[in-house]
Structure formats: C-alpha cells, structure tokens
Design a protein around this motif. Structure first.
Motif, short mmCIF file in Angstrom:
data_model
loop_
_atom_site.label_atom_id
_atom_site.label_comp_id
_atom_site.label_asym_id
_atom_site.label_seq_id
_atom_site.Cartn_x
_atom_site.Cartn_y
_atom_site.Cartn_z
N PHE C 92 0.94 -1.16 -0.14
CA PHE C 92 0.12 0.10 0.02
C PHE C 92 0.87 1.31 -0.08
O PHE C 92 1.97 1.19 0.92
CB PHE C 92 -0.76 0.13 1.15
N ALA C 93 0.79 2.06 -0.98
CA ALA C 93 1.70 3.27 -1.22
C ALA C 93 2.01 4.11 0.04
O ALA C 93 3.19 4.11 0.18
CB ALA C 93 1.03 4.28 -2.38
N PRO C 94 1.07 4.33 1.04
CA PRO C 94 1.57 5.24 1.95
C PRO C 94 2.37 4.26 3.03
O PRO C 94 3.40 4.86 3.62
CB PRO C 94 0.25 5.27 2.88
N HIS C 95 2.20 3.04 2.86
CA HIS C 95 3.01 2.07 3.89
C HIS C 95 4.24 2.04 3.31
O HIS C 95 5.28 2.16 3.92
CB HIS C 95 2.40 0.74 4.12
N LYS C 97 5.81 4.38 1.67
CA LYS C 97 6.29 5.59 1.94
C LYS C 97 6.91 5.67 3.45
O LYS C 97 8.04 6.30 3.71
CB LYS C 97 5.11 6.77 2.03
N LEU C 110 0.69 -1.14 -4.92
CA LEU C 110 -0.36 -1.63 -5.88
C LEU C 110 -1.56 -0.72 -5.78
O LEU C 110 -1.58 0.06 -4.82
CB LEU C 110 -0.98 -2.87 -5.26
N PRO C 111 -2.43 -0.64 -6.96
CA PRO C 111 -3.44 0.43 -6.80
C PRO C 111 -4.33 0.16 -5.51
O PRO C 111 -4.72 -0.83 -5.07
CB PRO C 111 -4.34 0.06 -8.04
N SER C 112 -4.96 1.52 -5.13
CA SER C 112 -5.65 1.18 -3.93
C SER C 112 -6.98 0.52 -4.04
O SER C 112 -7.38 0.03 -3.06
CB SER C 112 -5.86 2.71 -3.21
N GLN C 113 -7.53 0.39 -5.12
CA GLN C 113 -8.67 -0.43 -5.13
C GLN C 113 -8.25 -1.89 -4.79
O GLN C 113 -9.17 -2.45 -4.15
CB GLN C 113 -9.28 -0.37 -6.64
N VAL C 165 -9.55 4.74 5.30
CA VAL C 165 -9.42 5.06 4.00
C VAL C 165 -10.79 5.08 3.23
O VAL C 165 -11.20 5.92 2.48
CB VAL C 165 -8.77 3.85 3.27
#
Lengths: 425, 134, 219, 363
Positions: C92-95, C97, C110-113, C165
C-alpha cells in the motif's frame, strides 16, 4: 537418593536449549498438531493436543530463561510447576504420546514437538513421575540385560534351535565380522524366525556377521522413559561390544526405538561419534537388494500392505527401502492412506505399550489404524518393528479383525531359496 | 512561461456514470413542470462530475434555438437545450472565469424576466424622461 | 489535544517510542532465545537431498500430505490473512512511503482499489479464524487471554486503516491517528507475545529442518 | 449607514438585481446548499439591513485582510463589503488614533447586542497581553469588551480560530484562539492561512437570510465549506487511487499531474473547500499549481511535521531507535549470561540417575 521435583526441574533446566526456546516462542495455538495426533483424532479430547503436553516444560522455560518470566516469578505472578502437576501430566507425556513425531512434521511454525516431549521426559523421570510399566522395563534392562528379562542362556537356546531347524551356524562373538546383529527381546521370545531369517539372508549375501554375548539386546527403555543416564548405560554395552568385536556395522533389529536409541541418540549419549556404522535391518536389506545380493524366488499372492514404524520412517529416514523390498516379493502390495512418511502410529510406541493403565486409550487410538486398514482390506499386514507387531496384533484382536501381522525380514527370508537347491540348479 | 504552458494535464476525460443520473433528474423535473408548473434547478458544480461527464452531459442535452447573453457583473450565458424548457446556465465573473453552472427546468428562466420593483422604478424613470421631453 | 495534534503525536513521539520498544524487544528477545545454544549432534548424518533447515523454512509453508483436509479453515484462513497482511503492509503506497522514511528503501505499490479488496478479504479471513478459534474445541482449549488479545491487536490496525481510507465511522484524521496508534500498540506488544513468531518462525523451522535433515528426513 | 438595505447599496455601486441573483445562486452553490437557497438568499438579502461589523485585528500578519480585500469586486468574495457596514477596521479605515477609537465605541453603542465581531489574529496572553496592544490596551482586554455586545463572533483565519502561527511551538507570546477567551458567544471559526474569502460571505449571507449561523463542525467550522477533505474533492484523487505519485516536484509524474501525497500533501487530513472553490477568482489552487496542501486550515498544522513529508512518514526523525537497539542488545546479553550461568549450575548439580532414582520414595 530419591527422585524429587527439584531434581526434575534441575534436569529440565539442563535440557532446555535454543530450539526449545524458539519453539515455545513460535507457537500460535493453531491446534494443527492435535489434528496430527491419533490420541486426539480418535478421542476428540483437546487435552491430548501435543503442544499442551509440554505445558510444564514451557513454564520452566519461561520462568527460568526469560527476563519477563523471571520478573513475574520474582513478584509472585508465575505459577510454579508442582509435583502433583507433573504426576497429572504423566498420562499426557507417556500414555498418550508414542514419540511418533507426526506433530513435529505438521506444525506450521516448525515446532519439533516430539523433540520437546523427549526432553520433558527427562524431567518427568528424574522427578519420579514416569509410569511404572516403563520403569519396570528400564529396571529389567539395566539389571538383567533386557526389558523382558531375557538372559544370554535364552539367546543361546534360540541360537541352538535355529541352527538345528535350518542347518545354519549362528556366529557368536566373532571378532572382525562385518555385521554385528542386535535383537530385541520380543524377537528372542515371540519371533524367533527373525534370527533364522538373518542367518539365511547373510549366508546368501556372503557377509560375515555375529551376535555379541555382552550386547544382544537392542531395545533401550532408558530412552523410552526419557532418562539419558539410564539410556547411556544401555547404549554403552552395545558400543563396548561392537568395539570389542571390531565390527564395521551394527544392525538394529526390527524395532523402532532400538534404532533411534542406537542410530540417532547413541553417539550423543556416550558423548563421542561411533567408530562403527549403525543400520536398521531394513536399510541393510535395501543395500543387499541394490547390490544384487538379495535373490528371492516366488511371490506372495495375497494382498499385503506395509505399516511404517514411526521411528524407522518419519523419525529415521528409511522410507523407500521397505517398498522396493515389498515389491520384490509381493504381487498385490497396496499402500494404506497416509502410508510412508505420514503414516499413523500403531499407538504403542515410545514405551506406551509397556503402560498397563494406558491400554484402554491405546485401543481407542487404534481406531486410526483400523480405518487405514479398512480402506485397503489387506490379507496380511507386514511391518518392521516387533513392538508395532505386538501392538497391532492386540488391536486387531480387540477389533476382531482377522489380519495376520508378519515381519518384513522373515517374509523376505521365506523367499530365499535353499542354498543346496540353488547350487544344484 | 505562461501558466497554460506548464504541461500539467490530468487524465480527467473518464466518465463516472454520475451524469446519467443528472439526465434522469432533468426528466423528472420536466415532467413536474408540465404537471404542476413547478420546474427546478440542478447545480452542476455541486455534483461529483468529471470534466468528461460534463462534456457528455452537454452532448446529450444538445442545442436548442435560444442563446441569451447577459452582462451582469461578468458575463452569463443561458442556452436552450434541444429539449424545450431545459436551460443550461453558465455564470462567469468579471475575469471571465466560470463561477457557477446550472441546468434549469422552466418555461423561461426567472433571471430573464424583469422584477416588478425594477419595472416600477424603470417606469418612473421613463415618466420623468417623458416629462423632461415634453 | 485535537485530532491533528493526536495524529502528529502518533506520527512523531508515539512512533518513536513504539519503534524503540519494538527494536529493544526484538533484539533482547532474539538474543535471549538463541543464546541458549544447543549441543552438537554427534550421530553420523544421513545425507538426503531436500532435507535441511533451509528447505524446511520454505517447505513448511505448505500443508503436509493429508493435513489440509483435517483443518481447511486453519490453512485457508491462515494463508489468506497472512498473505493479505503482507500485501497491505508492503504494497500500500503510504506504507511503502513509511518504510522509505524509516529505512530509505522503496518499491512500487499496488492500486488502492486492489488494496481495498485485499483488506476486506483479510478482515473477513481474520473474523473466520476468530470464529474458528471460538468454535473448535482444541483451539478454544489452547486459547489464553494472549490469543484473544493478539488477535485484536492484529485486527485493529487493519480495521482502522480500512475505516480511515473508506472515511467511515470517524473523521479521517482521527481514524488515521487511531490506525497509526493501533499499529504502534502492535509494535510494542509483538516482541513479548506469540506475535513474536513473526521472527522465531524462521529459527524454529530451521531447527526442525536441521534435526530432521540430519536424519535424512525431508520434513 | 447600516440602515441601508443591501440591494440599495449594491444598486448604488451599479450592481443590478440580476447580477445580485447570479451571485446569490453562485453563493448557494459554493455552500453546497440546494439551488433553491440561492433564491431565498436573494429575496432575504435584498431586504435585509446591512449589519454593523466590527473587525478587530490582533496578533496577525494582515494576510487574512489581504486575502479578502484583494478579491475583485463584485466577485462573490467581494460581496462581503457590500453586504455589511464595516464600522471599524484599523487597517482599512481612513480614521486613525482617537478618531478610530471613537468610531469603535460609537458603533458598539449604536448596535449593542446586534453587531457582528470579526477577529483575525490570535490573542496573546503572555505578560498580561503586552505582546499586542492597540491604543494602549491589550488584545485580551479589547476582545472581552467588544465581544460583550456582539451577536456573534467570526474568528477569521487560523490564528483567530486556533491560535495560529504565533501559537507554534514554543508559543513565546502565549497565543490562544478567540474561543479560548470567549465562552458565552456563538463563534464561527473560518480557519485557513489565509481563509477562503467566499466563506465569510457565505457565513454572513446565511446569518442574514436565516437569522442563524450555518451548521458548524466540532471545530466550529461551517460544515458546508469544511465538510470534506481537500483529498476527497481533489481532481488528482484518481491518481492516488491508482497508486500514481509524483516523486519530486519536476519528475514525469509531477508533469502529468499525479498525486502529490508522497511530496507531503496534507490533503487527506485537511478540511477545506480549496479544491472546489479555488483561489484568485477560481484561477487555481495549491494542488493545481503543483504543490501539496500544507493543511493550513487545521489546528497546529505548522507543528505537524515537515510540509514535505508524506503523511504516512514519521513526523520527526526517530531519536530513540539507536539507543533502544543498544539497550535491547544489552538486555539480551545480560539475560543470556545469566541463563548460561543457570544452565551451567543445573549441569554441575546433575546427579546421575540410577534405577533407584526413578522412584520418589524407597519402598
């Protein structure tokens, strides 16, 4: 000097090591080990969950070897292990555990549970909480020389019988022989055909072999009771005998725990590597078969299946040999479900068969074997462990199943042609 | 470099499916107008429409006969769509930026008609003028 | 304390404390466990291909023959929620980061969906394993307070993350702060509970594999 | 002045009724009110008397005033000056000194209990308020006095709403928000640094039309403007969902207008209407111009870690980690040394078991 809780706990402190610490910290209480244990699957009683059987050991570990556990103990938050508790645990650590090791191979986090049960037995025995049945066997092995009280004269009588019946000499105390053959007292008393089979097989293979007058008994009740000091006494006799006779290989008989005691624990008990090799008779037969030294004639025509002794297969790594051997002499060889590496225990290993008060539970657990047998409906059941054989026979009788149980070595030997005939042909 | 030269292009042409609901709402309002005389207004900016949705909506509604330009504190434009009594209203500020946008369902958008108070004061002005001229 | 201050605290001081306790605990516990040592095995080894500690670390992730049908819920539930957790935590992008912020390494997310979907499935799997723990006699028998507690401590970060989210229940800022706080609770308790299996599982599998590999049994 | 009706004032400035209707409709749209509210606004506002407004600037930078006065008349933002009778505003009023103070008191007396008080800037409490004084009186004293006769207070900008930049750690002047001082009057917070000018217009329009303040959230902000986050209304949101992020301010992703989350955008935790109302007459807004949201309309945004750190990153560098690792190693080694001693003692104390030792008691 008597067994005390203090001695038991001290021994546990001695045997707890990094693997055990790692295992206790890894357990997530998933309960899968229960699904692998026939004492749970056949009774449905959660107390037989393998990891639960280790509760006293876990607490000793936590209270002695973890900082938090020690702090908890200091402020009185820890529940100490008591003698009464160990006594209560006897049923879980001995009667309902055959050291079959099935739990150890299914645990998803990799806990070697049987390794820990073996260690817990050290403390159980040192604290006087081993079952009387195994204590008796251990006592007889130490004092008399064999768990069933067999002495050398009995062995010699057997040798004489075989020599007369089969016209084969049985060598005793032959120095420099390639193989030193060990027996289990069950074979001496109940299955004398084993000794004859060995003699025939060795003659055909052209190998030198011998029995040893100071070390003929292979079983090790000291290991079953879980006491290394006693197990060492028994194993030392064999090591001394083998070294005195300068043999290359010691052959463990058709007995699961004898094999484990000698092959895997022996060197660790005496504290040095062996100067000789240790092989199970099935391994030796497998080698003979591979080298073309095992020639048989005729095939068994009835339906045969093979019961893998836990200590031979799952705990010993001998899995393939018995199958090739079976195929050499049996037309209709069928495998039970879960056979081989994942085979279910007969229910009497690890000394359990010596515990009288455990009989009812043992017979209950035997339903697993019954189900396996019902699935293939064999005419005869072949195995390679005298203890399995006795337990199987008892169970089959109890459930009124008419399936004879035979040993693999003797079954093979029956197909070895008479040397006179083969020479004449 | 002027602002439009900075190549920030968001991919916003996608349809969200929300515009479809707007058409349904317009249909309801139009039906109401015929039955009760009451029309209604849909606030385009208040809806989660992508630019693609907006273009799709404009295409669906089409173009009618009337186009009114108003100069009222910045330009405004009232377009009749292909559906009579459905009006597309755009308001810009004095800088020409679109500040609000509506679909109004009415026979005539009320913004067009003069307010009686204004008519009254206009009449007064005209009377004064006529008096001055005579 | 308003919600942004709360968020700032959990992103700052709270995270600092949690990571510190986590590191302290992990190192202390690992040394404590593995320094106990073990005796060298003097029995002659049997060499069999595929039998070793390393093999077992990998192989033990697969159910042994016949075991799957004994307890399918344990296996399927376990797979789904472990894989789900791994996907959520590491993809998950924020993770990513966050990991980049802590360790300086990053990779594509991966895409958030997809993460949304994985999260819902993971939550469902965790509920299933909880129900299984309540219903199955063995699991209920083995369960102590720690089992229920660690379940909750693992479940809450996933739940609060998802709620944040999805903008459900509480304002995003508050929910995000609660999410981070719940992760910090997880970090703090991990070294001192059965959650530590996340580290010791490798050692345990290796020891088991090594002992059996010595005997030539590919477990 | 305040006796004039709003529409008359507007007409005097050449704003027609139609233009007024247009702005009312737009205002309703901005406030996310139903389109019919536009008409209600127009009808009520046309007849409403212009309220007297007293505007007190405290510890502030004048950015809020700039924000509002720079808006182009008759933009929607600028309507505020047409809708109200601004009776006191130090920065804007022609009067100064005693004259200004007289105007203040005259307006207060004339409209006692009815006027609206707008405050921008925080109130310093340190040194008895000495950090910010007007006409020899502290902001605190002045606020308490003027608030007494106010019908409602509008705390404009993050300083008045939350304490603002002056309150930033370590808050040397002891700055607080208006709501920390005044507890017995309705207060509307319009945070932002600066706030969106249209918001104050909307709040006043609502007050004049419906006779009440708009619905407020738990931080005293009008829900119609602060009901959703920047992130929720952001046109770059789809990129966030797809996992497409600008990594630097001038990379490919930045040029394509991808999400600025990783560059520290605080949009997800910032409640404001920038994404829909926009700035500078609807020209653009921070994210559209390529910079992440700073979160200026949230309390204490300046102390919420770096503007350029992603929300999911640590707000501050981890200071304890290295020490903790060392402490962990020390604890581990200490216990392991002690464990070794214990195990050694158990081994030394080992008494070889003989057969007799299997029994608890001699029989």
């Amino acid at each position: 000097m008597t067994a005390t809780l203090e001695k038991g706990v001290r021994v546990l402190k001695e045997v707890i090591d990094a693997p055990i610490a790692s295992y206790f910290n890894s357990c997530v209480h998933c309960g899968l080990c229960a699904e692998a244990c026939l004492f749970y699957t056949e009774t449905g009683d959660p107390k037989y969950t393998p990891i639960h059987k280790l509760e006293p050991l876990r607490r000793v570990y936590e209270q002695e070897y973890t900082l938090l556990g020690r702090l908890a103990k200091l402020v009185g938050l820890a529940k100490p292990v008591t003698d009464a508790e160990l006594h209560e645990w006897q049923e879980l650590v001995y009667n309902s555990c055959t050291l079959c090791g099935r739990c150890s191979v299914v645990c998803p986090v990799g806990n070697d549970i049987v390794y820990m049960v073996r260690k817990l037995r050290e403390g159980m025995s040192a604290s006087g909480n081993a079952p009387d049945g195994i204590k008796g066997a251990a006592s007889r092995t130490i004092t008399i020389g064999s768990p069933m009280g067999v002495k050398l004269p009995a062995v010699k009588a057997q040798m004489k019988h075989v020599e007369e019946d089969h016209d084969i000499p049985i060598p005793l105390d032959v120095e420099g022989a390639e193989y030193m053959v060990m027996l289990s007292s069950m074979e001496i008393i109940n299955f004398p055909e084993y000794l004859a089979a060995i003699a025939k097989i060795m003659r055909q293979a052209g190998k030198t072999w011998t029995l040893c007058s100071t070390a003929f008994e292979a079983t090790n009740a000291g290991m079953q009771i879980g006491n290394s000091d006693l197990a060492r006494v028994i194993v030392t006799r064999i090591v001394d005998g083998a070294e005195r006779l300068k043999v290359k290989t010691v052959i463990s008989p058709e007995c699961g725990h004898a094999y484990t005691a000698l092959r895997w624990e022996g060197a660790n008990l005496v504290g040095r590597p062996f100067t000789f090799q240790v092989k199970h008779i099935i391994e030796v037969l497998g080698e003979f078969q591979e080298q073309g030294l095992l020639k048989t004639e005729g095939m068994e025509t009835d339906r045969l299946t093979f019961h893998d002794p836990c200590q031979l297969a799952r705990r010993g790594g001998v899995i393939q040999q018995q199958r090739s051997l079976m195929k050499q002499i049996a037309q209709d060889f069928v495998e039970m479900p879960d056979a081989g590496f994942m085979n279910w225990c007969c229910g009497g290993g690890g000394g359990a068969s010596a515990i009288e008060e455990g009989e009812e539970l043992r017979l209950e657990a035997f339903k697993k074997k019954k189900a396996q047998l019902d699935a293939v409906k064999p005419d005869r059941l072949v195995t390679a462990c005298a203890n399995c054989r006795i337990v199987l026979e008892e169970g089959l009788e109890h459930y009124q199943m008419d399936i004879p149980v035979v040993g693999l070595t003797e079954t093979i030997a029956e197909h070895i042609p008479d040397p006179v005939n083969s020479e004449g042909a | 470099m002027a602002l439009p030269d900075i190549p920030v292009v968001a991919e916003t042409g996608a349809l969200t499916g929300n515009a479809r609901a707007v058409l349904g709402e317009v249909e309801t309002l139009l039906d109401g107008l015929l039955r009760t005389g009451e029309g209604g207004i849909v606030d385009i900016r208040g809806l989660p429409l992508s630019p693609g949705d907006r273009i799709w909506l404009l295409e669906q509604l089409g173009k009618g006969e009337v186009e009114i330009h108003l100069d009222i504190g910045g330009r405004s434009r009232i377009l009749e769509t292909a559906y009579p009594a459905v009006w597309w209203i755009e308001h810009c500020d004095e800088g020409g930026h679109l500040i609000s946008e509506f679909i109004q369902v009415a026979y005539v958008p009320e913004l067009i008609s003069a307010h009686p108070d204004d008519v009254e004061s206009g009449l007064e002005h005209l009377r004064n003028r006529n008096a001055d001229l005579s | 304390m308003n919600e942004l201050q709360f968020l700032t605290w959990v992103r700052g001081t709270g995270l600092d404390i949690a990571v510190a306790i986590f590191l302290l605990g992990v190192i202390w516990r690992l040394v404590e466990i593995y320094s106990l040592g073990r005796k060298k095995d003097l029995a002659a080894p049997r060499h069999t291909p595929g039998a070793s500690g390393w093999h077992t670390i990998v192989r033990r992730s697969v159910p042994p023959p016949g075991m799957f049908k004994q307890s399918p819920v344990t296996y399927v539930g376990g797979y789904v929620f472990h894989i789900g957790l791994a996907l959520i935590v590491f993809f998950f992008a924020p993770h990513i980061k966050l990991i980049e912020g802590l360790l300086g390494i990053s990779w594509p997310g991966l895409p958030s969906q997809i993460i949304d979907l994985v999260t819902v499935v993971t939550l469902a799997a965790m509920v299933v394993v909880l129900v299984d723990r309540i219903k199955k006699p063995v699991k209920r028998f083995l369960s102590t307070f720690e089992d229920w507690f660690t379940w909750a401590v693992t479940f809450l970060p996933v739940l609060t993350g998802w709620l944040a989210v999805q903008h459900l229940l509480l304002p995003y800022t508050t929910m995000l702060a609660l999410h981070i706080l719940s992760v910090e609770v997880l970090l703090v308790v991990l070294p001192f509970t059965k959650l530590f299996h996340a580290f010791t599982v490798f050692g345990s599998r290796w020891y088991n594999g090594a002992v059996n590999g010595h005997k030539g049994v590919p477990v | 002045m305040s006796d004039n009706r709003i529409l008359e004032t507007l007409a005097g400035q050449g704003i027609s009724r139609r233009a007024f209707l247009k702005y009312c409709a737009t205002l309703a749209s901005l406030m996310a009110l139903p389109p019919s509210a536009g008409k209600a606004f127009a009808e009520a506002l046309a007849k409403a008397p212009r309220p007297s407004v007293i505007w007190l600037p405290f510890q502030e930078c004048t950015g809020c005033t700039e924000s509002i006065t720079r808006s182009h008349s008759p933009s929607i933002e600028g309507m505020i000056f047409d809708m109200i009778s601004l009776d006191y505003q130090e920065t804007l009023m022609a009067a100064a000194g005693h004259q200004a103070e007289a105007a203040l008191h005259e307006a207060m007396e004339r409209n006692m209990g009815k006027y609206i008080l707008i405050v921008d800037g925080s109130v310093p409490l340190g040194l008895d308020g000495a950090y910010s004084c007007i006409a020899g009186r502290s902001n605190l004293e002045m606020l308490k006095e003027v608030a007494q006769g106010a019908a409602a207070i509008v705390a404009m900008g993050s300083c008045a709403a939350y304490g603002g930049l002056p309150k930033a750690n370590p808050n040397p002047t002891g700055a607080v928000a208006v709501s920390d001082v005044i507890k017995d009057k309705p207060i509307v917070n319009i945070p932002g640094c600066p706030p969106i000018p249209a918001v104050i217009t909307g709040v006043l329009a609502h007050y004049l039309t419906f006779g009440s303040l708009p619905e407020l959230d738990h931080l005293g902000r009008p829900k119609s403007f602060y009901g959703e986050t920047i992130h929720d209304r952001c046109y770059r949101r789809p990129f966030y969902d797809q996992g497409k992020f600008a990594k630097t301010f001038d990379d490919e992703g930045a040029r394509k207008g991808w999400c600025l989350f990783e560059l520290g955008c605080k949009g997800p935790v910032t409640y404001n209407a920038c994404a829909s109302v926009k700035w500078n007459g609807g020209t653009s807004w921070p994210v559209e111009s390529g910079h992440g949201c700073l979160g200026c309309s949230e309390p204490d945004f300046w102390d919420a870690g770096s503007f350029y750190k992603a929300l999911s990153m640590p707000a501050n560098p981890l200071k304890l980690a290295a020490g903790a690792a060392v402490a962990g190693a020390v604890a581990g080694i200490a216990i392991s040394v002690s464990n070794k001693a214990r195990k050694g003692a158990a081994k030394t104390g080992h008494e070889t078991t003989t057969l007799a030792d299997l029994e608890k008691h001699h029989e």
